[in-house]
Design a protein around this motif. Structure first.
Motif, PDB file in Angstrom:
ATOM      1  N   VAL A   5      30.466   5.501  62.822  1.00  0.00           N
ATOM      2  CA  VAL A   5      30.066   6.772  63.440  1.00  0.00           C
ATOM      3  C   VAL A   5      31.217   7.775  63.382  1.00  0.00           C
ATOM      4  N   ARG A   6      32.419   7.332  63.694  1.00  0.00           N
ATOM      5  CA  ARG A   6      33.565   8.235  63.687  1.00  0.00           C
ATOM      6  C   ARG A   6      33.832   8.774  62.286  1.00  0.00           C
ATOM      7  N   LEU A   7      33.713   7.902  61.286  1.00  0.00           N
ATOM      8  CA  LEU A   7      33.942   8.336  59.911  1.00  0.00           C
ATOM      9  C   LEU A   7      32.878   9.331  59.469  1.00  0.00           C
ATOM     10  N   ALA A   8      31.618   9.049  59.766  1.00  0.00           N
ATOM     11  CA  ALA A   8      30.536   9.968  59.396  1.00  0.00           C
ATOM     12  C   ALA A   8      30.746  11.331  60.044  1.00  0.00           C
ATOM     13  N   ARG A   9      31.198  11.326  61.276  1.00  0.00           N
ATOM     14  CA  ARG A   9      31.415  12.585  61.993  1.00  0.00           C
ATOM     15  C   ARG A   9      32.527  13.399  61.337  1.00  0.00           C
ATOM     16  N   VAL A  10      33.637  12.748  61.022  1.00  0.00           N
ATOM     17  CA  VAL A  10      34.758  13.460  60.399  1.00  0.00           C
ATOM     18  C   VAL A  10      34.378  13.991  59.017  1.00  0.00           C
ATOM     19  N   LEU A  11      33.691  13.184  58.222  1.00  0.00           N
ATOM     20  CA  LEU A  11      33.299  13.635  56.882  1.00  0.00           C
ATOM     21  C   LEU A  11      32.315  14.806  56.956  1.00  0.00           C
ATOM     22  N   ALA A  12      31.405  14.758  57.912  1.00  0.00           N
ATOM     23  CA  ALA A  12      30.449  15.858  58.075  1.00  0.00           C
ATOM     24  C   ALA A  12      31.163  17.150  58.434  1.00  0.00           C
ATOM     25  N   GLU A  13      32.154  17.052  59.315  1.00  0.00           N
ATOM     26  CA  GLU A  13      32.875  18.249  59.744  1.00  0.00           C
ATOM     27  C   GLU A  13      33.819  18.756  58.663  1.00  0.00           C
ATOM     28  N   LEU A  14      34.417  17.831  57.902  1.00  0.00           N
ATOM     29  CA  LEU A  14      35.238  18.257  56.770  1.00  0.00           C
ATOM     30  C   LEU A  14      34.393  18.982  55.733  1.00  0.00           C
ATOM     31  N   ALA A  15      33.190  18.472  55.481  1.00  0.00           N
ATOM     32  CA  ALA A  15      32.302  19.115  54.516  1.00  0.00           C
ATOM     33  C   ALA A  15      31.906  20.513  54.974  1.00  0.00           C
ATOM     34  N   GLU A  16      31.694  20.662  56.273  1.00  0.00           N
ATOM     35  CA  GLU A  16      31.264  21.965  56.786  1.00  0.00           C
ATOM     36  C   GLU A  16      32.414  22.962  56.835  1.00  0.00           C
ATOM     37  N   ARG A  48      43.346  23.196  70.865  1.00  0.00           N
ATOM     38  CA  ARG A  48      43.819  22.032  70.124  1.00  0.00           C
ATOM     39  C   ARG A  48      44.005  20.833  71.047  1.00  0.00           C
ATOM     40  N   LEU A  49      44.574  21.077  72.233  1.00  0.00           N
ATOM     41  CA  LEU A  49      44.780  19.989  73.188  1.00  0.00           C
ATOM     42  C   LEU A  49      43.452  19.430  73.670  1.00  0.00           C
ATOM     43  N   HIS A  50      42.499  20.318  73.957  1.00  0.00           N
ATOM     44  CA  HIS A  50      41.175  19.887  74.415  1.00  0.00           C
ATOM     45  C   HIS A  50      40.496  19.025  73.357  1.00  0.00           C
ATOM     46  N   ASN A  51      40.577  19.461  72.092  1.00  0.00           N
ATOM     47  CA  ASN A  51      39.942  18.697  71.012  1.00  0.00           C
ATOM     48  C   ASN A  51      40.592  17.336  70.829  1.00  0.00           C
ATOM     49  N   ALA A  52      41.922  17.309  70.956  1.00  0.00           N
ATOM     50  CA  ALA A  52      42.627  16.034  70.818  1.00  0.00           C
ATOM     51  C   ALA A  52      42.212  15.073  71.926  1.00  0.00           C
ATOM     52  N   ASN A  53      42.115  15.581  73.154  1.00  0.00           N
ATOM     53  CA  ASN A  53      41.710  14.726  74.274  1.00  0.00           C
ATOM     54  C   ASN A  53      40.265  14.255  74.123  1.00  0.00           C
ATOM     55  N   SER A  54      39.395  15.156  73.650  1.00  0.00           N
ATOM     56  CA  SER A  54      37.989  14.793  73.457  1.00  0.00           C
ATOM     57  C   SER A  54      37.861  13.708  72.403  1.00  0.00           C
ATOM     58  N   TRP A  55      38.655  13.832  71.330  1.00  0.00           N
ATOM     59  CA  TRP A  55      38.555  12.840  70.267  1.00  0.00           C
ATOM     60  C   TRP A  55      39.076  11.477  70.709  1.00  0.00           C
ATOM     61  N   ARG A  56      40.080  11.455  71.591  1.00  0.00           N
ATOM     62  CA  ARG A  56      40.575  10.177  72.109  1.00  0.00           C
ATOM     63  C   ARG A  56      39.470   9.438  72.850  1.00  0.00           C
ATOM     64  N   MET A  57      38.616  10.194  73.531  1.00  0.00           N
ATOM     65  CA  MET A  57      37.482   9.573  74.222  1.00  0.00           C
ATOM     66  C   MET A  57      36.484   9.003  73.216  1.00  0.00           C
ATOM     67  N   VAL A  58      36.290   9.720  72.103  1.00  0.00           N
ATOM     68  CA  VAL A  58      35.362   9.258  71.063  1.00  0.00           C
ATOM     69  C   VAL A  58      35.848   7.944  70.464  1.00  0.00           C
ATOM     70  N   PHE A  59      37.164   7.780  70.358  1.00  0.00           N
ATOM     71  CA  PHE A  59      37.711   6.543  69.799  1.00  0.00           C
ATOM     72  C   PHE A  59      37.122   5.315  70.486  1.00  0.00           C
ATOM     73  N   GLY A  60      37.023   5.386  71.813  1.00  0.00           N
ATOM     74  CA  GLY A  60      36.561   4.224  72.563  1.00  0.00           C
ATOM     75  C   GLY A  60      35.054   4.104  72.650  1.00  0.00           C
ATOM     76  N   GLU A  61      34.324   5.189  72.384  1.00  0.00           N
ATOM     77  CA  GLU A  61      32.880   5.189  72.578  1.00  0.00           C
ATOM     78  C   GLU A  61      32.100   4.781  71.332  1.00  0.00           C
ATOM     79  N   PHE A  62      32.612   5.137  70.148  1.00  0.00           N
ATOM     80  CA  PHE A  62      31.831   4.966  68.934  1.00  0.00           C
ATOM     81  C   PHE A  62      32.521   4.033  67.942  1.00  0.00           C
ATOM     82  N   PRO A  63      31.744   3.286  67.160  1.00  0.00           N
ATOM     83  CA  PRO A  63      32.316   2.424  66.124  1.00  0.00           C
ATOM     84  C   PRO A  63      32.860   3.244  64.959  1.00  0.00           C
ATOM     85  N   VAL A  64      33.589   2.566  64.071  1.00  0.00           N
ATOM     86  CA  VAL A  64      34.232   3.227  62.938  1.00  0.00           C
ATOM     87  C   VAL A  64      33.219   3.990  62.096  1.00  0.00           C
TER      88      VAL A  64
END
Length: 244
Positions: A162-173, A144-160
């Protein structure tokens, strides 16, 4: 107990950026799993019920059997931010019980919940009998900690978008139900909660959702959302195609 074990294959814990993670219950030996399900007592919670509350004593943990819960944490401004989703087969409230500290987040039922409530003393006896379970809990916390840290990095790398598409894809799966040619996301999230999940403003999420809808990638009806083109959504989220 057998029915609860079967459910774990269908749904599990969900953290942003994590796909098809193993649930806690499924990681235990058959003997340990059977005993864990036999101690404590069953409880049912309706949608919206506060199961555990941030800042309260960690006097028990809960093993989720069915349904999903929302994990929220208070921000400095007093508003609650959605930080994770947990579902059947997973633990909630375990770290407060083990460490003896107040709860760090609030757990709210997202739908009808069946859970096993295990008091702290019973948990301690169980861990003494099955010390290998401590390792499973530690691995769960580290993931859980690793995923939280990884996602914090994604915040700065990708626009909204991309981040939204990623979350919706993973929620669907992880929390989707295939109905005909589309996948219904079986987690009821507001746009404000989606914004909290991806670290964005609600207005930006509204615009990104409108773009996905206009492109025919998702369908939105009231608060029900379905993914119509999963491969396109994953591509927009810079995720590999399903099966790879």
């Amino acid at each position: 107990m057998e029915r609860a074990t079967q459910r774990t294959a269908q749904r599990g814990t969900y953290d942003i950026g994590e796909q098809r993670p193993p649930c806690f219950l499924g990681s235990l030996s058959a003997e340990a799993r059977e005993e864990l399900l036999s101690i404590g007592f069953p409880r049912q919670y309706p949608p919206g019920a506060k199961i555990l509350v941030e800042g309260t004593p960690g006097d028990c943990l809960m093993l989720l059997e069915t349904g999903y819960v929302k994990i929220t944490r208070k921000r400095a401004n007093g508003h609650e931010a959605l930080i994770a989703i947990r579902a059947g087969g997973d633990l909630v409230g375990e770290m407060a019980v083990i460490d003896g500290v107040p709860r760090s987040a609030t757990v709210t039922a997202g739908e009808d919940i069946d859970a096993h409530v295990i008091q702290r003393r019973a948990v301690q006896k169980f861990l003494n009998k099955y010390p290998e379970t401590v390792l499973h809990i530690t691995r769960l916390s580290n993931r859980r900690l690793h995923n939280a840290n990884s996602w914090r990095m994604v915040f700065g790398e990708f626009p909204v978008r991309v981040r939204l598409a990623r979350v919706l894809a993973e929620l669907a799966e992880n929390h989707g139900e295939i109905i005909g040619s589309h996948t219904l996301i079986c987690v009821d999230l507001t746009q404000a909660e989606l914004a909290a999940l991806i670290g964005s403003r609600e207005r930006a999420v509204q615009g990104a959702l409108a773009g996905l809808r206009d492109a025919g990638v998702v369908r939105i009806r009231n608060r029900e959302m379905a993914v119509l083109k999963p491969d396109r959504l994953r591509a927009m989220g810079l995720l590999p195609p399903i099966g790879r």
